[in-house]
Write a protein that holds these residues in place. Structure first.
Motif, PDB file in Angstrom:
ATOM      1  N   LYS A   1       7.788  -6.929  10.953  1.00 44.17           N
ATOM      2  CA  LYS A   1       7.560  -8.319  10.531  1.00 44.17           C
ATOM      3  C   LYS A   1       7.587  -8.452   9.010  1.00 44.17           C
ATOM      4  N   MET A   2       7.030  -7.436   8.314  1.00 47.61           N
ATOM      5  CA  MET A   2       6.908  -7.525   6.861  1.00 47.61           C
ATOM      6  C   MET A   2       8.032  -6.810   6.123  1.00 47.61           C
TER       7      MET A   2
ATOM      8  N   GLY B   1      -5.009  -7.229  -0.591  1.00 54.40           N
ATOM      9  CA  GLY B   1      -3.645  -7.342  -0.073  1.00 54.40           C
ATOM     10  C   GLY B   1      -2.576  -7.572  -1.123  1.00 54.40           C
ATOM     11  N   ASP B   2      -2.955  -8.085  -2.300  1.00 54.38           N
ATOM     12  CA  ASP B   2      -1.969  -8.355  -3.357  1.00 54.38           C
ATOM     13  C   ASP B   2      -2.179  -7.455  -4.570  1.00 54.38           C
TER      14      ASP B   2
ATOM     15  N   GLY C   1      -2.161  -3.054   7.674  1.00 51.97           N
ATOM     16  CA  GLY C   1      -1.035  -3.940   7.399  1.00 51.97           C
ATOM     17  C   GLY C   1      -1.147  -5.304   8.058  1.00 51.97           C
ATOM     18  N   ASP C   2      -1.739  -5.373   9.279  1.00 55.33           N
ATOM     19  CA  ASP C   2      -1.863  -6.677   9.933  1.00 55.33           C
ATOM     20  C   ASP C   2      -2.790  -7.597   9.148  1.00 55.33           C
TER      21      ASP C   2
ATOM     22  N   ALA D   1      -0.854  -8.778   6.142  1.00 52.89           N
ATOM     23  CA  ALA D   1       0.134  -9.802   6.510  1.00 52.89           C
ATOM     24  C   ALA D   1      -0.513 -11.145   6.797  1.00 52.89           C
ATOM     25  N   ARG D   2      -1.711 -11.133   7.356  1.00 55.31           N
ATOM     26  CA  ARG D   2      -2.414 -12.378   7.678  1.00 55.31           C
ATOM     27  C   ARG D   2      -3.137 -12.978   6.476  1.00 55.31           C
TER      28      ARG D   2
ATOM     29  N   ASP E   1       8.207 -13.104  16.242  1.00 52.24           N
ATOM     30  CA  ASP E   1       8.132 -12.034  15.239  1.00 52.24           C
ATOM     31  C   ASP E   1       8.487 -10.654  15.806  1.00 52.24           C
TER      32      ASP E   1
ATOM     33  N   TRP F   1       0.625   0.942   8.491  1.00 53.86           N
ATOM     34  CA  TRP F   1       1.372   0.016   9.334  1.00 53.86           C
ATOM     35  C   TRP F   1       1.672   0.621  10.704  1.00 53.86           C
TER      36      TRP F   1
ATOM     37  N   TRP G   1       4.026  -4.769  12.919  1.00 51.10           N
ATOM     38  CA  TRP G   1       3.745  -5.439  11.643  1.00 51.10           C
ATOM     39  C   TRP G   1       4.663  -4.950  10.528  1.00 51.10           C
ATOM     40  N   ALA G   2       5.085  -3.688  10.617  1.00 50.94           N
ATOM     41  CA  ALA G   2       6.040  -3.186   9.625  1.00 50.94           C
ATOM     42  C   ALA G   2       7.364  -3.943   9.743  1.00 50.94           C
TER      43      ALA G   2
END
Length: 453
Positions: free
Chosen positions: A325-326, A266-267, A255-256, A259-260, A98, A318, A322-323
């Motif tokens: 990655k996403m 998160g949604d 953000g991590d 992402a996890r 990643d 972020w 992680w930024a």
């Protein structure tokens, strides 16, 4: 002690050493920190200490294999050895599929007031004098007050961040603080410790305001009263709700964790998750923020990031990893543990927009409820669900619009995200804490348990 120029030269040396040794990506974060602090125990000035230190953290990649090291020795020999160790670790590390890359050059914000000459030049005599005045002033205002702990100090820091993508940024800053914690005798024992502090970039502390707040709450604490539990209105000082948020909401906006799949919100971008009366920003550029800086610990510019606007969730925070990655942009929220070499996502200064009325006006309309200045046990909150159960201390009973005395052993429980929906009103005066700027807030229907005696 080395200066900023020498620190910069050492970073350049380390970057070249890493690239020559086979690193495809390398970053060095170095800082010089000078701390001066005088403290009091049981009313007596018992120490004045100065600590000077240099910390240099190195993180590098060979392809997608990472190695990191740390040294506190500011010399080419020590940095060369540290870089070589990191290269050795990276060669045998497992690939991180990643990993995309380190930060890229960017434009940094212009922020005034991070440096204060008076704080930078403060000597031991100055902090001891200020501390002695603060302690004497508190006892003068309330002879029954016992200054259990107090501190006055300064921090002077210089940071350099550099990587082989061309990011090269440095900055300096100062911090000054005064802290006062006190207790008082009552008919049945002692009050809980009440404390207040002022922290800013200079040493022009408002010691009178610190003393006045401690004296005000100690007077209330010297009057023990019985309270009752139930679903009640509670006014919280930012030290109280900030503690709850720190272990729940602040985790959920990372953000991590999003992402996890570990963030309960998160949604929910674009959805209403709080009362429309509340707006929260993460502001790494706020002129009164103690964590304010030009860049984060990966060299990414700080910024003002809307988190909740009028109750609607707007964004998360972020770092670069992680930024990438996403597929989003870093918000400049990387914080590095220098000795561990770890980089994690962390808020800078959480800022809550003020309301329109004073806290006194808000309290004047409460028939029965509580004012909570601080809490104990927030660290045991559930970061995934937001559930919490804490001790309010001190907890001041409000009856017929007046604060009348302290209730021992008051418990508050609930859910931090439900609490956001229970915001009835935000007061109009910001209170400046270390990582939060916000007024007192009135929450409704808070689950309160009072001890039966």
């Amino acid at each position: 002690m080395i200066d900023e120029k020498k620190l910069h030269e050492l970073c350049e040396f380390g970057i070249k050493r890493g690239v020559d040794g086979g690193a495809t990506q390398i970053e060095i974060h170095a800082q010089i920190v000078n701390e001066l602090e005088s403290s009091v125990e049981l009313g007596q000035v018992n120490s004045v200490n100065r600590k000077d230190g240099t910390e240099i953290a190195i993180r590098l990649y060979i392809g997608k294999k990472m190695g990191s090291t740390f040294t506190n020795i500011p010399s080419e020999e020590a940095i060369g050895e540290a870089v070589d160790m990191a290269l050795g670790a990276a060669r045998v590390a497992t690939e991180d599929p990643d990993f995309v890359g380190l930060s890229k050059p960017a434009t940094y914000p212009e922020i005034e007031g991070l440096w204060n000459d008076e704080a930078a030049k403060a000597e031991a005599e100055r902090v001891v004098t200020d501390l002695t005045k603060a302690v004497a002033g508190s006892v003068e205002k309330d002879p029954q007050l016992v200054p259990a702990m107090a501190m006055v100090g300064t921090v002077v820091y210089r940071n350099v961040y550099m990587n082989n993508n061309g990011v090269d940024t440095s900055e300096r800053g100062t911090i000054g603080y005064v802290v006062l914690g006190a207790v008082a005798q009552t008919e049945s024992g002692m009050t809980p410790m009440v404390f207040s502090f002022d922290i800013r970039r200079g040493i022009d502390f408002d010691s009178e305001a610190v003393i006045d707040e401690v004296v005000k709450f100690l007077r209330l604490c010297k009057t023990p009263v019985k309270g009752k539990g139930g679903s009640l209105p509670v006014v919280m000082h930012p030290m109280a709700y900030g503690s709850i948020m720190n272990f729940t909401v602040s985790k959920a906006i990372r953000g991590d964790n999003v992402a996890r799949g570990k963030s309960i919100i998160g949604d929910k971008i674009g959805e209403t998750i709080a009362s429309p009366k509340i707006t929260i920003y993460d502001d790494g550029t706020h002129p009164r923020g103690i964590t304010t800086s030009l860049s984060d610990d990966e060299g990414v510019p700080r910024q003002k990031t809307p988190i909740i606007e009028n109750g609607v969730l707007r964004s998360f925070i972020w770092d670069t990893y992680w930024a990438n990655k996403m597929g989003v942009s870093s918000t400049g929220n990387a914080r590095r543990d220098m000795r561990q070499g770890l980089v994690e996502i962390a808020p800078t200064t959480m800022v809550i927009d003020p309301g329109t009325r004073s806290v006194d006006d808000i309290i004047s309309e409460i028939e029965y409820g509580y004012y909570v200045q601080s809490v104990q046990g927030a660290h045991s909150s559930n970061p995934d669900s937001g559930d919490f159960s804490i001790v309010a201390n001190p907890a001041i009973l409000i009856e017929n619009g007046r604060m009348i005395g302290q209730v021992h052993g008051l418990m508050i429980s609930g859910n931090a995200f439900d609490l956001l929906m229970q915001v009835a009103e935000v007061a109009n005066t910001p209170i400046y804490l270390q990582e939060m700027i916000g007024p007192e807030i009135l929450f409704t229907n808070v689950n309160v348990v009072a001890r039966e005696e």
